[in-house]
Write an enzyme that holds these catalytic residues in place. Structure first.
Site, PDB file in Angstrom:
ATOM      1  N   ASP A 103       0.984  -1.120   0.042  1.00 49.04           N
ATOM      2  CA  ASP A 103      -0.083  -0.093  -0.016  1.00 49.04           C
ATOM      3  C   ASP A 103       1.049   1.173   0.064  1.00 49.04           C
ATOM      4  O   ASP A 103       2.117   1.005  -0.041  1.00 49.04           O
ATOM      5  CB  ASP A 103      -0.937  -0.144   1.097  1.00 49.04           C
ATOM      6  CG  ASP A 103      -0.422   0.013   2.632  1.00 49.04           C
ATOM      7  OD1 ASP A 103       0.856   0.350   2.576  1.00 49.04           O
ATOM      8  OD2 ASP A 103      -0.961  -0.218   3.599  1.00 49.04           O
ATOM      9  N   ASP A 281      -7.912  -7.150   0.895  1.00 45.66           N
ATOM     10  CA  ASP A 281      -6.975  -7.420   2.008  1.00 45.66           C
ATOM     11  C   ASP A 281      -7.663  -7.099   3.314  1.00 45.66           C
ATOM     12  O   ASP A 281      -8.526  -6.054   3.324  1.00 45.66           O
ATOM     13  CB  ASP A 281      -5.716  -6.699   1.931  1.00 45.66           C
ATOM     14  CG  ASP A 281      -5.976  -5.105   2.328  1.00 45.66           C
ATOM     15  OD1 ASP A 281      -5.433  -4.804   3.426  1.00 45.66           O
ATOM     16  OD2 ASP A 281      -6.481  -4.561   1.323  1.00 45.66           O
TER      17      ASP A 281
END
Length: 393
Positions: A103, A281
């Protein structure tokens, strides 16, 4: 460029996504990265600090995970992206030879760091570890992810908590769009496409339908390898999240993967697949495992509850995961109550096994044209539950 490097560049497969089957809005696909194929819909276990907590890398792979997630914010602070690069990159560093998504670090900058100052250029923030000062810009975020060597990278965005005023949601959405373009420019200048890596843009817009649609459409004009939906599961009811997906995914490119960030529960995943999402996720299965909560075909089982103290049954005798089929609920309850590390390990193993079991079931159902049937049956199983205490004969 050396002869060997030239040959490697020539043989690196470009990032790609293939849509294999659809049923309604549900999609079955396949992502190709330099480290293998990712079957979608996919759940990505979270390996925040270069490890999926309480699990060996091979265990994670054996459960069926094609991809894990690493966190830019945490890794830039410790041990630093530069150190990981010197040690051969994140794949080698953590012993994971398959796809890694990182990320951007933006969410953690907003939620974990101390004093911070945001400008058009980026964010200056204090480490939550020691108070040291750092700066994160769209360019720096992509640079860090490049040093880590992740296969799928994320643009820097601003994620705000909901509910929020429309003016604030629109400001953050517009800023995220400008940062998406800067992230893309940095990604291309670092040769990401030539390395077979992908950069995903992030749709923002809070719970405002027209802002979500505008963000998705304008992001779609940028040549991203994938697109994600951010800024959901941040405090809004599930119904709001699902409504935003219903209006957002049709505005997203159909030929690129779609990733819903930070989601979620098994029900969230099942319902989001039905609305066109390909990747997920969440820390939930690992965090729940460390706190005595098991996910099963029958719903959630709280092993802290005293009703399990004399229950000889396993969590699920039909499961292929030994954590679910070999150990009694009484033993798991005991481990949780005395705070033994093995309890966290076994329940994390069970939870990730169940999540991957669910994803495989979803993929098979879409392949066979029976996703809606699978969806309804799974929800009925959860609703029926496994609530009856064990009765000694």
């Amino acid at each position: 460029m050396s002869e060997k490097t030239t040959e490697q560049a020539a043989t690196t497969k470009p990032f790609s996504f293939k849509l294999l089957k659809t049923e309604g809005m549900a999609r079955r696909g396949e992502i190709t990265t330099p480290h293998g194929k990712v079957r979608t819909p996919a759940f990505m276990p979270v390996g925040t600090q270069a490890t999926v907590k309480a699990m060996y890398p091979q265990q994670v792979r054996d459960l069926g995970a094609d991809v894990v997630l690493g966190n830019t914010y945490h890794l830039m602070l410790r041990p630093t992206a530069e150190r990981i690069a010197k040690l051969g990159g994140l794949h080698k560093f953590m012993g994971w030879d398959h796809t890694i998504l990182t990320d951007s670090g933006g969410f953690q900058v907003m939620s974990l760091s101390g004093l911070r100052k945001m400008t058009e250029e980026g964010v200056t923030f204090s480490s939550h570890h020691d108070g040291s000062k750092h700066f994160m810009s769209p360019e720096r975020s992509v640079e860090i992810q490049g040093l880590l060597g992740s296969d799928i990278q994320m643009q820097l965005d601003e994620c705000i908590a909901l509910p929020a005023e429309r003016s604030e949601v629109e400001r953050a959405m517009q800023l995220s769009l400008r940062w998406a373009e800067r992230s893309r420019n940095q990604f291309e200048s670092m040769g990401g496409p030539q390395k077979g890596q992908g950069l995903y843009g992030i749709v923002q817009g809070g719970d405002v339908p027209d802002l979500r649609i505008e963000s998705a459409q304008r992001l779609g004009e940028l040549p991203m390898e994938g697109y994600s939906v951010g800024g959901l599961a941040v405090g809004e009811p599930q119904a709001v999240m699902l409504k935003m997906l219903e209006i957002t995914t049709p505005a997203m490119p159909n030929d690129k993967p779609r990733y819903l960030m930070g989601v979620g529960t098994p029900e969230d995943i099942l319902e989001s697949v039905a609305r066109g999402i390909d990747q997920f996720d969440c820390v939930m299965p690992t965090r729940a495992g460390r706190h005595g909560l098991a996910y099963t075909r029958f719903g959630k089982v709280n092993l802290k509850n005293a009703r399990h103290s004399e229950d000889p049954r396993p969590l699920d005798e039909e499961s292929q995961c030994e954590a679910a089929s070999k150990y009694s609920r009484a033993y798991l309850h005991h481990l949780v109550r005395v705070n033994e590390g093995l309890g966290a390990m076994l329940l994390t193993w069970n939870n990730l096994a169940y999540y991957q079991y669910l994803m495989q079931g979803i993929r098979d159902a879409i392949d066979e044209g029976r996703f809606e049937e699978f969806r309804q049956q799974t929800k009925e199983d959860w609703a029926r539950g496994d609530l009856e205490p064990y009765v000694w004969s």
